[in-house]
Design a protein around this motif. Structure first.
Motif, short mmCIF file in Angstrom:
data_model
loop_
_atom_site.label_atom_id
_atom_site.label_comp_id
_atom_site.label_asym_id
_atom_site.label_seq_id
_atom_site.Cartn_x
_atom_site.Cartn_y
_atom_site.Cartn_z
N ASN A 2 30.16 5.34 57.22
CA ASN A 2 31.55 5.26 56.76
C ASN A 2 32.36 4.23 57.52
N GLN A 3 32.18 4.15 58.84
CA GLN A 3 32.97 3.20 59.62
C GLN A 3 32.64 1.77 59.25
N SER A 4 31.37 1.45 59.07
CA SER A 4 30.99 0.10 58.68
C SER A 4 31.59 -0.26 57.33
N ASN A 5 31.53 0.66 56.38
CA ASN A 5 32.09 0.43 55.06
C ASN A 5 33.60 0.23 55.16
N ALA A 6 34.25 1.04 55.97
CA ALA A 6 35.70 0.92 56.16
C ALA A 6 36.04 -0.41 56.80
N ASP A 7 35.22 -0.87 57.74
CA ASP A 7 35.45 -2.16 58.38
C ASP A 7 35.37 -3.31 57.37
N VAL A 8 34.40 -3.23 56.47
CA VAL A 8 34.25 -4.28 55.46
C VAL A 8 35.45 -4.28 54.53
N VAL A 9 35.85 -3.12 54.04
CA VAL A 9 37.00 -3.02 53.13
C VAL A 9 38.27 -3.50 53.83
N SER A 10 38.44 -3.14 55.09
CA SER A 10 39.62 -3.57 55.85
C SER A 10 39.64 -5.09 56.01
N ALA A 11 38.50 -5.68 56.36
CA ALA A 11 38.43 -7.13 56.56
C ALA A 11 38.69 -7.87 55.25
N GLU A 61 13.16 -14.96 54.07
CA GLU A 61 14.45 -15.62 53.97
C GLU A 61 15.38 -15.04 55.02
N LEU A 62 16.14 -15.89 55.68
CA LEU A 62 17.15 -15.45 56.63
C LEU A 62 18.41 -15.15 55.84
N LYS A 63 18.96 -13.96 56.03
CA LYS A 63 20.12 -13.54 55.24
C LYS A 63 21.08 -12.76 56.10
N ASN A 64 22.36 -13.11 56.01
CA ASN A 64 23.40 -12.30 56.63
C ASN A 64 23.77 -11.24 55.60
N TYR A 65 23.26 -10.04 55.79
CA TYR A 65 23.47 -8.98 54.80
C TYR A 65 24.95 -8.63 54.66
N MET A 66 25.75 -8.94 55.65
CA MET A 66 27.18 -8.67 55.58
C MET A 66 27.81 -9.44 54.40
N GLU A 67 27.23 -10.60 54.05
CA GLU A 67 27.74 -11.36 52.90
C GLU A 67 27.65 -10.54 51.62
N VAL A 68 26.56 -9.84 51.44
CA VAL A 68 26.37 -9.01 50.24
C VAL A 68 27.46 -7.95 50.18
N LEU A 69 27.70 -7.28 51.29
CA LEU A 69 28.71 -6.23 51.33
C LEU A 69 30.11 -6.79 51.10
N VAL A 70 30.39 -7.96 51.67
CA VAL A 70 31.70 -8.57 51.50
C VAL A 70 31.94 -8.94 50.04
N PHE A 71 30.97 -9.57 49.40
CA PHE A 71 31.16 -9.94 47.99
C PHE A 71 31.26 -8.72 47.09
N ASP A 72 30.53 -7.65 47.41
CA ASP A 72 30.68 -6.40 46.66
C ASP A 72 32.09 -5.85 46.81
N ALA A 73 32.61 -5.88 48.03
CA ALA A 73 33.97 -5.39 48.28
C ALA A 73 35.00 -6.27 47.59
N ILE A 74 34.79 -7.58 47.59
CA ILE A 74 35.71 -8.48 46.88
C ILE A 74 35.75 -8.12 45.40
N ASP A 75 34.58 -7.92 44.80
CA ASP A 75 34.51 -7.55 43.38
C ASP A 75 35.32 -6.29 43.11
N GLU A 76 35.15 -5.28 43.93
CA GLU A 76 35.85 -4.01 43.73
C GLU A 76 37.35 -4.13 43.97
N LEU A 77 37.73 -4.82 45.05
CA LEU A 77 39.15 -4.91 45.38
C LEU A 77 39.91 -5.83 44.43
N MET A 78 39.24 -6.80 43.85
CA MET A 78 39.91 -7.69 42.90
C MET A 78 40.24 -6.95 41.60
N LYS A 79 39.49 -5.91 41.29
CA LYS A 79 39.81 -5.10 40.12
C LYS A 79 41.15 -4.40 40.29
#
Length: 90
Positions: free
Chosen positions: A64-73, A2-20
């Motif tokens: 850390n930088q990649s994670n920070a980039d996702v949270v920032s975006a 399956e072709l997958k943009n793994y960044m989607e997984v990280l973004v939805f995880d960050a959305i879940d956490e930040l929405m709390k």
């Protein structure tokens, strides 16, 4: 396989956490998808096709930088979408 943009997984995880934390932001499916779309447009894609690609991508994105980039975006996307929601309020 399956072709997958793994960044989607990280973004939805960050959305879940930040929405709390941002409970005053609409958490409807339309707003969540708009937030994800906006955040993903601010981030590089990380496509994987097989298991080895997923493992390699996970290892690189847990820096850390990649994670920070996702949270920032996602934070920027939440601010933009919450100020201009596209859902119909009932």
């Amino acid at each position: 396989m399956e072709l997958k943009n793994y960044m989607e997984v990280l973004v939805f995880d960050a959305i879940d956490e930040l929405m709390k934390v941002n409970q005053n932001v609409c958490n409807c499916e339309k707003c969540r998808l708009d937030i994800a779309a906006k955040a993903l447009s601010l981030l590089p894609t990380k496509y994987t096709v097989n298991y080895h690609g997923v493992v390699f991508t996970k290892a690189n994105l847990f820096e850390n930088q990649s994670n920070a980039d996702v949270v920032s975006a996602v934070t920027k996307a939440i601010m933009i979408i919450s100020q201009n929601p596209h859902h119909i309020e009932e």
